[in-house]
Design a protein around this motif. Structure first.
Motif, PDB file in Angstrom:
ATOM      1  N   TYR A  50     -25.418 117.993  80.767  1.00  0.00           N
ATOM      2  CA  TYR A  50     -24.558 119.346  80.941  1.00  0.00           C
ATOM      3  C   TYR A  50     -23.492 119.266  79.973  1.00  0.00           C
ATOM      4  N   HIS A  51     -23.362 120.015  79.006  1.00  0.00           N
ATOM      5  CA  HIS A  51     -22.362 120.069  78.200  1.00  0.00           C
ATOM      6  C   HIS A  51     -21.210 121.185  78.388  1.00  0.00           C
ATOM      7  N   ALA A  52     -20.008 120.461  78.066  1.00  0.00           N
ATOM      8  CA  ALA A  52     -18.839 121.175  78.489  1.00  0.00           C
ATOM      9  C   ALA A  52     -18.794 122.657  77.814  1.00  0.00           C
ATOM     10  N   PRO A  53     -18.502 123.604  78.512  1.00  0.00           N
ATOM     11  CA  PRO A  53     -18.230 124.872  77.839  1.00  0.00           C
ATOM     12  C   PRO A  53     -17.062 124.801  76.653  1.00  0.00           C
ATOM     13  N   LYS A  54     -17.163 125.368  75.457  1.00  0.00           N
ATOM     14  CA  LYS A  54     -16.125 125.222  74.497  1.00  0.00           C
ATOM     15  C   LYS A  54     -15.004 125.967  74.787  1.00  0.00           C
ATOM     16  N   VAL A  83     -12.448 119.872  81.380  1.00  0.00           N
ATOM     17  CA  VAL A  83     -13.969 119.781  81.570  1.00  0.00           C
ATOM     18  C   VAL A  83     -14.510 119.010  80.495  1.00  0.00           C
ATOM     19  N   GLU A  84     -15.436 117.950  80.934  1.00  0.00           N
ATOM     20  CA  GLU A  84     -16.195 117.228  79.783  1.00  0.00           C
ATOM     21  C   GLU A  84     -17.699 117.283  79.881  1.00  0.00           C
ATOM     22  N   ASP A  85     -18.270 116.785  79.062  1.00  0.00           N
ATOM     23  CA  ASP A  85     -19.648 116.580  79.219  1.00  0.00           C
ATOM     24  C   ASP A  85     -20.196 115.704  80.502  1.00  0.00           C
ATOM     25  N   VAL A  86     -21.175 116.107  81.101  1.00  0.00           N
ATOM     26  CA  VAL A  86     -21.545 115.190  82.422  1.00  0.00           C
ATOM     27  C   VAL A  86     -23.102 114.920  82.212  1.00  0.00           C
ATOM     28  N   ASP A  87     -23.381 113.677  82.225  1.00  0.00           N
ATOM     29  CA  ASP A  87     -24.745 113.018  82.140  1.00  0.00           C
ATOM     30  C   ASP A  87     -25.290 113.278  83.426  1.00  0.00           C
ATOM     31  N   VAL A  88     -26.573 113.734  83.619  1.00  0.00           N
ATOM     32  CA  VAL A  88     -27.212 113.958  84.997  1.00  0.00           C
ATOM     33  C   VAL A  88     -28.604 113.417  84.650  1.00  0.00           C
ATOM     34  N   ARG A  89     -29.225 113.054  85.968  1.00  0.00           N
ATOM     35  CA  ARG A  89     -30.555 112.851  86.065  1.00  0.00           C
ATOM     36  C   ARG A  89     -31.103 113.086  87.202  1.00  0.00           C
ATOM     37  N   PRO A 188     -27.254 127.729  85.266  1.00  0.00           N
ATOM     38  CA  PRO A 188     -27.640 126.825  84.066  1.00  0.00           C
ATOM     39  C   PRO A 188     -27.505 127.487  82.752  1.00  0.00           C
ATOM     40  N   ALA A 189     -26.875 126.851  81.698  1.00  0.00           N
ATOM     41  CA  ALA A 189     -26.792 127.305  80.473  1.00  0.00           C
ATOM     42  C   ALA A 189     -28.115 127.248  79.816  1.00  0.00           C
ATOM     43  N   PRO A 190     -28.221 127.985  78.483  1.00  0.00           N
ATOM     44  CA  PRO A 190     -29.506 127.922  77.784  1.00  0.00           C
ATOM     45  C   PRO A 190     -29.815 126.323  77.381  1.00  0.00           C
ATOM     46  N   GLY A 191     -30.933 126.091  77.701  1.00  0.00           N
ATOM     47  CA  GLY A 191     -31.324 124.627  77.099  1.00  0.00           C
ATOM     48  C   GLY A 191     -31.616 123.831  78.367  1.00  0.00           C
ATOM     49  N   HIS A 192     -31.014 124.079  79.522  1.00  0.00           N
ATOM     50  CA  HIS A 192     -31.261 123.461  80.752  1.00  0.00           C
ATOM     51  C   HIS A 192     -32.701 123.545  81.204  1.00  0.00           C
ATOM     52  N   PHE A 193     -33.014 122.309  81.830  1.00  0.00           N
ATOM     53  CA  PHE A 193     -34.396 122.120  82.303  1.00  0.00           C
ATOM     54  C   PHE A 193     -34.881 123.146  83.431  1.00  0.00           C
ATOM     55  N   HIS A 194     -34.022 123.700  84.196  1.00  0.00           N
ATOM     56  CA  HIS A 194     -34.392 124.261  85.474  1.00  0.00           C
ATOM     57  C   HIS A 194     -33.851 125.625  85.380  1.00  0.00           C
ATOM     58  N   GLU A 195     -34.486 126.337  86.130  1.00  0.00           N
ATOM     59  CA  GLU A 195     -33.983 127.756  86.543  1.00  0.00           C
ATOM     60  C   GLU A 195     -32.738 127.865  87.586  1.00  0.00           C
ATOM     61  N   PRO A 196     -32.088 128.893  87.445  1.00  0.00           N
ATOM     62  CA  PRO A 196     -31.047 129.073  88.466  1.00  0.00           C
ATOM     63  C   PRO A 196     -31.445 128.823  89.762  1.00  0.00           C
ATOM     64  N   ASN A 234     -20.429 130.649  81.542  1.00  0.00           N
ATOM     65  CA  ASN A 234     -21.418 130.847  80.625  1.00  0.00           C
ATOM     66  C   ASN A 234     -21.327 132.437  80.356  1.00  0.00           C
ATOM     67  N   GLY A 235     -20.050 132.791  79.974  1.00  0.00           N
ATOM     68  CA  GLY A 235     -19.974 134.239  79.575  1.00  0.00           C
ATOM     69  C   GLY A 235     -20.068 135.310  80.780  1.00  0.00           C
ATOM     70  N   ARG A 236     -19.947 134.883  82.030  1.00  0.00           N
ATOM     71  CA  ARG A 236     -19.868 135.759  83.179  1.00  0.00           C
ATOM     72  C   ARG A 236     -18.886 135.204  83.987  1.00  0.00           C
ATOM     73  N   LEU A 237     -18.370 136.366  84.878  1.00  0.00           N
ATOM     74  CA  LEU A 237     -17.558 135.995  85.972  1.00  0.00           C
ATOM     75  C   LEU A 237     -18.371 135.753  87.432  1.00  0.00           C
ATOM     76  N   GLU A 238     -18.533 134.584  87.743  1.00  0.00           N
ATOM     77  CA  GLU A 238     -19.618 134.047  88.774  1.00  0.00           C
ATOM     78  C   GLU A 238     -19.006 133.884  90.091  1.00  0.00           C
ATOM     79  N   ASP A 239     -19.725 134.006  91.117  1.00  0.00           N
ATOM     80  CA  ASP A 239     -19.094 133.697  92.548  1.00  0.00           C
ATOM     81  C   ASP A 239     -19.150 131.878  92.587  1.00  0.00           C
ATOM     82  N   LEU A 240     -18.442 131.466  93.630  1.00  0.00           N
ATOM     83  CA  LEU A 240     -18.418 129.926  93.792  1.00  0.00           C
ATOM     84  C   LEU A 240     -18.813 129.996  95.175  1.00  0.00           C
TER      85      LEU A 240
END
Length: 436
Positions: A50-54, A83-89, A188-196, A234-240
């Motif tokens: 998961y790449h950190a948003p620039k 925030v930095e990149d995070v490796d996930v599996r 998820p950002a574009p390119g992630h394997f999964h849907e929201p 990811n370009g939007r104001l989101e709830d947590l």
């Protein structure tokens, strides 16, 4: 010590405790526990970063720092982390495979492996797994057997992630990584394997320090919601939003060890003190730190902060259902206090304590006797309850609050959930501050 354990079992616990207390340099521990483990047997594993948003990274980390300030007393001095990149599996159960069958390679395509993993998923639960290791060691690869077992028993899938380790990256680096990973699941950002993924179908699971991190993230979310904050992501104001629930195995929720249940030392691999505090603990380039600090995870000003030691969180009102399980271990006191405060806040909480079992007893390693779940009734029961709870919580069902002590023979004794620890929250805070 009256026990039903055999002398061989007692010797294994004592030998493990002695080895831990003898002291291995932290840099050596990190090197040993960071090795990639081969994937064998009934596991699907799909790796991604998961790449950190620039642009928006500061918005994510600011959520954590705002919670630190809101929940603290003003004396805290946390280090600034971005925030930095995070490796996930992703891990899933691979139906029909043999025990020693090697990992499947599909043209080196992790995305195609994710698709294969999803073809074996039978239930919508997504388990976000927080690995243990005292905040200073371990990688998700060492949890393949645990996450695969949970995926098999639930029919769902697990996502584990590599948070930054101390002492190089102190608090709150790991918490920022956890928040970023959770947000990436939901949005998820574009390119992630999964849907929201719907937050109600996500269940946090963790052991030891990982359970601490999962509960700390819940406190961040509750604090954020109380202020009506949103996250730029990811370009939007989101709830947590909150997840469907939390499941915690052998939760270590007191970094001071002031709440240690030292009467359990004979059963456990810990003795109620940090080995790296000892003058004879071998030094290395990572520890002791320069300048020195109280713990590998943080300095003294943060030891009693509820995002470092969530056992003394003031309130859990609004939290999703929480399940605790563990052995008869030294860290039991901190988990008991957290469950007690949740119950006093009229939250949904279950606490299960397994007699004569040590820390992380069903999952520690393949060579650990109690982790051979096919042979140990306590481990079978604990893993089944863990998986059943994940399924229940992901379906929006509640837990009937209770606290039980489970004997070696499987008999349950009810415990007083509202006075589980034997001391009040204010008494616990005083004990911890005196310890620091």
């Amino acid at each position: 010590m009256v026990t039903s354990l055999s002398q061989d079992q007692i010797d294994i616990v004592n030998k493990t405790r002695d080895a831990m207390l003898s002291g291995t340099p932290i840099s050596t521990l990190q090197r040993i526990t960071s090795k990639e483990q081969p994937v064998k047997g009934p596991s699907w594993v799909s790796r991604q970063t998961y790449h950190a948003p620039k642009v928006e990274g500061n918005f994510i980390s600011s959520i954590v720092y705002n919670a630190i300030e809101a929940l603290g007393d003003g004396s805290e001095r946390p280090v600034d982390f971005a925030v930095e990149d995070v490796d996930v599996r992703w891990t899933g159960y691979r139906a029909g495979s043999q025990t020693d069958q090697p990992e499947v390679t599909i043209n080196d395509s992790e995305k195609q492996k994710f698709a294969k993993l999803m073809s074996d998923v039978k239930h919508p639960v997504t388990i976000l797994y927080f690995i243990g290791g005292g905040f200073y060691m371990n990688v998700p690869a060492r949890y393949h057997s645990t996450t695969t077992k949970l995926a098999q028993l639930t029919g769902g899938r697990c996502l584990s992630f590599q948070y930054r380790l101390s002492p190089q990256h102190t608090f709150p680096a790991a918490l920022i990584d956890a928040l970023f990973t959770y947000m990436s699941l939901l949005y998820p950002a574009p390119g992630h394997f999964h849907e929201p993924i719907a937050p109600s179908s996500v269940v946090f699971a963790g052991d030891s320090a990982g359970a601490n991190l999962a509960l700390s993230l819940i406190q961040v979310i509750l604090s954020t919601q109380s202020r009506g904050e949103k996250v730029q992501f990811n370009g939007r104001l989101e709830d947590l939003p909150l997840p469907g629930g939390i499941t915690a195995l052998s939760a270590g929720l007191d970094m001071t060890y002031a709440l240690a249940s030292k009467e359990n030392i004979g059963f456990d691999i810990f003795n109620g003190e940090w080995s790296f505090h000892k003058p004879e603990f071998p030094s290395c380039p990572l520890w002791p730190s320069i300048p020195p600090r109280r713990h590998v995870y943080c300095d003294a000003s943060l030891m009693c902060h509820p995002l470092v030691s969530p056992s003394i969180a003031k309130s859990w009102k609004g939290a999703p259902p929480i399940w605790f399980a563990g052995g008869q271990e030294v860290m039991a006191g901190s988990a008991r206090l957290a469950a007690q405060v949740i119950a006093q806040d009229e939250g949904s909480v279950v606490y299960e304590e397994y007699a004569e079992m040590p820390h992380d007893f069903p999952i520690m390693s393949e060579n650990w006797p109690w982790a051979l779940t096919e042979d140990w009734p306590q481990s079978i029961r604990c893993m089944e309850h863990w998986a059943q709870t994940c399924t229940i919580l992901s379906e929006g069902r509640n837990l009937k609050s209770k606290a039980v002590f489970i004997s070696a023979g499987g008999e349950e004794t009810s415990l007083d959930l509202t006075n589980l620890s034997g001391f009040s929250l204010e008494e616990a805070k005083r004990m911890m501050k005196e310890s620091v």
